[in-house]
Enzyme design. Structure first.
Site, mmCIF file in Angstrom:
data_model
loop_
_atom_site.group_PDB
_atom_site.id
_atom_site.type_symbol
_atom_site.label_atom_id
_atom_site.label_comp_id
_atom_site.label_asym_id
_atom_site.label_seq_id
_atom_site.Cartn_x
_atom_site.Cartn_y
_atom_site.Cartn_z
ATOM 1 N N ILE A 138 -4.113 4.195 -0.142
ATOM 2 C CA ILE A 138 -4.595 4.470 1.360
ATOM 3 C C ILE A 138 -5.762 5.696 0.774
ATOM 4 C CG2 ILE A 138 -4.262 5.776 3.555
ATOM 5 C CD1 ILE A 138 -0.979 5.056 2.812
ATOM 6 N N TYR A 149 0.739 -1.125 0.094
ATOM 7 C CA TYR A 149 0.148 0.178 0.098
ATOM 8 C C TYR A 149 1.227 1.225 0.055
ATOM 9 C CZ TYR A 149 0.788 0.493 5.126
ATOM 10 O OH TYR A 149 1.298 0.701 6.281
ATOM 11 N N CYS A 150 0.404 2.359 -0.458
ATOM 12 C CA CYS A 150 0.851 3.610 -0.464
ATOM 13 C C CYS A 150 -0.070 4.715 -0.552
ATOM 14 C CB CYS A 150 1.926 3.563 -1.776
ATOM 15 S SG CYS A 150 1.243 3.465 -3.437
ATOM 16 N N THR A 151 0.257 5.906 -0.967
ATOM 17 C CA THR A 151 -0.767 7.210 -0.589
ATOM 18 C C THR A 151 -1.741 6.800 -1.636
ATOM 19 O OG1 THR A 151 1.112 8.245 0.063
ATOM 20 C CG2 THR A 151 -0.967 9.527 -0.694
#
Length: 243
Positions: free
Chosen positions: A161, A132-134
Site C-alpha cells: 500500500i 495487498y498489505c502495508t
C-alpha cells in the site's frame, strides 16, 4: 537524518540486503522508539513454516509482483474479474482499503490459514486476486498460501500500500488512511483522504485509533476527537462491557 542515511548505506553493504526496499515516512524520534532484531522461522507468522521456501531472491512461488501502475492497468483490462484481497488484520481495514476489497475476518496473521480454508472464498479461486498489505511483506507469504490452496491467478503489489499510495495518493483505487505500526497509528497520502472509520462511541466519522486505557488490554478502538476530549479514559468495546 544523517544517522538514518548511514544505517541505510551500511545495511545495503550486506549482500542479502543489497536491493532491500527501504520505505521513508515523516515522523519524529518518539514515533519509532526502538529497533529490535529477532530470529523467527517465518518472516511473518502464518503458522505454516514448512510451506515457505526461500532462495537468494526471496520467497519462492508467490504471486506475480505488480507495480502500482500495473495494478491499475490490470483492473482496467479485467474489470470485475479482479479482486483485491486484504492481507492485514480486519481492524486495519476499518480506516483504509482498496475499493471493493475483500476483507477477511481475522484478528491476527495466523488466523488467515483457517479463514482461507473455511471455503468462504472458494468462489474467487478462478478470479484474478491482488493481495495487498502495508509494505508488501505479508503478501510474499499470503500469496503462496493462497496458491497452495487452489487460487489460480494471484498477484501482489510491489512495495504494498505504501508504494501505491506514494504514486497515486488519493486519486487511485486506494481509499482512506493507512494504519501503521508506530505511535502515529495512521498516515494519509494526501489532504484529500476519505474518512472511512466511525467512532466506537458516537459513530461520527474518524480515522484515529487509540489504545485501550486498560493496561491489561492491548486492543485498539476508533474514537473521534470530540469523544476523546469528553472522556477521561478511552476503553475498547470489550472493556466497556465489563465495567
Amino acid at each position: 537524518m544523517a544517522s538514518i542515511k548511514k544505517y541505510v548505506r551500511v545495511t545495503k553493504e550486506f549482500p542479502a540486503f543489497k536491493t532491500i526496499d527501504f520505505k521513508w515516512s515523516d515522523g519524529i524520534g518518539d514515533d519509532f522508539p526502538r529497533i529490535e532484531i529477532r530470529v523467527r522461522d517465518e518472516i511473518v507468522t502464518f503458522g505454516v513454516p514448512d510451506e515457505i521456501k526461500v532462495d537468494e531472491t526471496g520467497v519462492i512461488g508467490g504471486g506475480v509482483h505488480l507495480k502500482p501502475a500495473e495494478v491499475n492497468q490490470l483492473v482496467a483490462e479485467r474489470g470485475d474479474d479482479v479482486i483485491f484481497f486484504d492481507g492485514r488484520s480486519a481492524y486495519e481495514a476499518r480506516i483504509g482499503r482498496f475499493k471493493n476489497a475483500v476483507i477477511p475476518d481475522v484478528e491476527t496473521t495466523p488466523d488467515f490459514v483457517a479463514e482461507i480454508e473455511s471455503g468462504k472464498y472458494d468462489h474467487l479461486k478462478d478470479k484474478s486476486v491482488i493481495t495487498y498489505c502495508t509494505g508488501g511483506i505479508r503478501c510474499e507469504v499470503l500469496s503462496v498460501i493462497m496458491k497452495n490452496r487452489g487460487f489460480k491467478d494471484v498477484y501482489q503489489i510491489e512495495g504494498g500500500i505504501v508504494r501505491y499510495g506514494e504514486e497515486f495518493r488519493d486519486k487511485g483505487l486506494w481509499e482512506g488512511s493507512l494504519y501503521v505500526f508506530d505511535r502515529r497509528l495512521k498516515i494519509e497520502f494526501s489532504d484529500d483522504a476519505k474518512v472511512l472509520g466511525t467512532c466506537n462511541l458516537c459513530l461520527a466519522p474518524t480515522a484515529q485509533f487509540h489504545n485501550c486505557s486498560n493496561l491489561a488490554c492491548h486492543k485498539l478502538t476508533l474514537v473521534c476527537s470530540a469523544c476523546e476530549a469528553a472522556s477521561p479514559t478511552i476503553s475498547c468495546e470489550d472493556c466497556r462491557e465489563q465495567d
